[in-house]
Write an enzyme that holds these catalytic residues in place. Structure first.
Site, short mmCIF file in Angstrom:
data_model
loop_
_atom_site.label_atom_id
_atom_site.label_comp_id
_atom_site.label_asym_id
_atom_site.label_seq_id
_atom_site.Cartn_x
_atom_site.Cartn_y
_atom_site.Cartn_z
N ARG A 53 0.80 -1.21 0.00
CA ARG A 53 0.00 0.00 0.00
C ARG A 53 0.84 1.28 0.00
O ARG A 53 0.62 2.17 -0.82
CB ARG A 53 -0.92 0.06 1.24
CG ARG A 53 -2.19 -0.72 1.11
CD ARG A 53 -2.59 -1.31 2.43
NE ARG A 53 -1.66 -2.37 2.74
CZ ARG A 53 -1.82 -3.62 2.31
NH1 ARG A 53 -2.89 -3.95 1.64
NH2 ARG A 53 -0.92 -4.56 2.56
N THR A 54 1.78 1.37 0.92
CA THR A 54 2.50 2.64 1.07
C THR A 54 3.35 2.91 -0.17
O THR A 54 3.33 4.02 -0.72
CB THR A 54 3.38 2.59 2.33
OG1 THR A 54 2.60 2.08 3.40
CG2 THR A 54 3.90 3.96 2.70
N LYS A 81 26.13 -4.34 -1.28
CA LYS A 81 27.60 -4.33 -1.31
C LYS A 81 28.14 -3.66 -0.05
O LYS A 81 29.32 -3.35 0.04
CB LYS A 81 28.09 -3.55 -2.53
CG LYS A 81 27.67 -4.15 -3.85
CD LYS A 81 28.26 -3.31 -5.00
CE LYS A 81 27.29 -3.20 -6.15
NZ LYS A 81 27.67 -2.12 -7.08
N ARG A 102 11.38 3.56 3.91
CA ARG A 102 10.94 2.61 4.95
C ARG A 102 12.16 1.78 5.32
O ARG A 102 12.88 1.29 4.43
CB ARG A 102 9.82 1.71 4.46
CG ARG A 102 9.50 0.61 5.49
CD ARG A 102 8.29 -0.21 5.10
NE ARG A 102 7.06 0.56 5.25
CZ ARG A 102 5.85 0.07 5.02
NH1 ARG A 102 5.71 -1.19 4.64
NH2 ARG A 102 4.78 0.81 5.17
N HIS A 130 4.79 5.32 11.90
CA HIS A 130 4.36 5.25 10.50
C HIS A 130 3.47 6.48 10.28
O HIS A 130 2.23 6.38 10.22
CB HIS A 130 3.58 3.95 10.25
CG HIS A 130 3.34 3.62 8.82
ND1 HIS A 130 3.38 4.56 7.80
CD2 HIS A 130 3.05 2.44 8.21
CE1 HIS A 130 3.12 3.97 6.64
NE2 HIS A 130 2.92 2.68 6.86
N1 CP Z 1 -0.33 -0.07 5.86
C1 CP Z 1 0.86 -0.31 5.29
O1 CP Z 1 1.89 0.30 5.61
O2 CP Z 1 0.83 -1.28 4.31
P1 CP Z 1 2.09 -1.76 3.48
O3 CP Z 1 3.05 -2.42 4.47
O4 CP Z 1 1.54 -2.71 2.47
O5 CP Z 1 2.75 -0.55 2.87
#
Ligand code: CP
Length: 307
Positions: A53-54, A81, A102, A130
């Site tokens: 999603r993100t 590396k 991320r 998040h």
């Molecule tokens: N909600 C969320 O962060 O989903 P993903 O891990 O799929 O990005």
């Protein structure tokens, strides 16, 4: 240089500005198909942990605003590396106008910000935060129930490692809410966040079971996956992963206008049978991702004045 590292820096006015922009973006894209306000701009995204999603919504949002993306696949990158996060970020800053990151380490967002020449948008730093998910979670609550004030929000599942819960609890300081916590004791909310809820007078109770009484009081049932990837002790994961489950029997105890939310992905904690209940809001929640991310670009752009 302004970044989106933590929700703690966002005031209630910032949030409402973000939501207004998200609504404008949604209307604009509905009317025009796409907008060109980020034409010529480039977003770099790099995910050191899996994402559907993100990652996809940031990509889609940038393209819908006329910009383009450089998606760096960590498993094929020079990280393999031995390149450090600092050098990776310095490099991406030469190619993009902003970086979405991320990473499994809690310190990663701050490290990235320290070495970046362009805005960093934190898309998840370990089990800490998040922020962009929390913005869209609040946006979803407002869309579903019209307001956040006066609600009872029940967090269920892995409250220890669930970074979306941590960010949303922090954002809820701006609202008059009651919060119920439901988790196995080994997965309870970190003590620092718990103390903050208590000191604000928002904690309505801590429970180990999703009892009919707890469900009956709830306006927003916010479920989370037990985060297998964070466990050192896999036996503990096996013991806790299926202890809290939302199914039609649980839903029978809920208010007619309660909403079930989940940042997704899910495993077994929300049964598929619940998907057919109109109170299941988690796929509507996903659909708010793209206008939400668009709004973040625009707001980051306005803050930085050069995105
Ligand atoms: N909600 C969320 O962060 O989903 P993903 O891990 O799929 O990005």
């Amino acid at each position: 240089r302004k970044h989106v590292l933590s929700v703690s820096k966002f005031s209630r006015n910032d949030l409402h500005h973000l939501f207004t922009v998200a609504q404008e973006m949604r209307l604009g894209v509905q009317r025009e198909g796409s907008l060109d306000i980020l034409k010529g701009r480039v977003l770099c995204t790099m995910f050191f942990e899996p994402s559907t999603r993100t990652s996809a919504s940031f990509d889609a949002a940038m393209k819908r605003l006329g910009g383009s993306t450089v998606v760096v696949n960590e498993s094929h990158s020079s990280v393999k590396k031995g390149e450090s996060l600092a050098d990776t970020i310095r490099t991406l800053g030469c190619y993009g106008d902003a970086i979405v990151l991320r990473h499994p380490e809690e310190s990663s967002a701050d490290t990235a910000a320290k070495f970046s020449s362009v805005p960093i948008i934190n898309a998840g730093n370990g089990s800490k935060e998040h922020p962009t998910q929390a913005f869209l979670d609040l946006f979803t609550i407002r869309e579903e129930l019209g307001t956040v004030n006066g609600l009872t929000i029940t967090f269920v599942g892995d409250l220890r490692y669930g970074r979306t819960v941590h960010s949303l609890c922090e954002l809820l300081k701006h609202y008059d809410v009651s919060i119920q916590l439901v988790s196995p004791t080994s997965l309870s909310l970190p003590s620092k966040i718990l103390e903050q809820l208590k000191s604000r007078g928002q904690l309505a109770g801590e429970y180990e079971d999703l009892s009919p009484e707890v469900v009956a009081k709830t306006d927003v049932l916010y479920c989370t996956r037990v985060q297998k990837e964070r466990f050192e002790d896999l036996e503990l994961y096996e013991k806790t992963k299926d202890t809290l489950v939302v199914d039609n029997a649980v839903m029978r105890n809920a208010k007619g206008n309660m909403v079930v939310m989940h940042p997704l992905p899910r495993n077994q904690e929300v049964k598929e049978e619940v998907d057919y209940d109109p109170r299941a809001a988690y796929f509507r929640q996903v659909s708010h991702n793209v206008p939400g991310q668009r709004a973040i670009y625009v707001c980051v752009g306005r803050i930085c004045a050069d995105l």
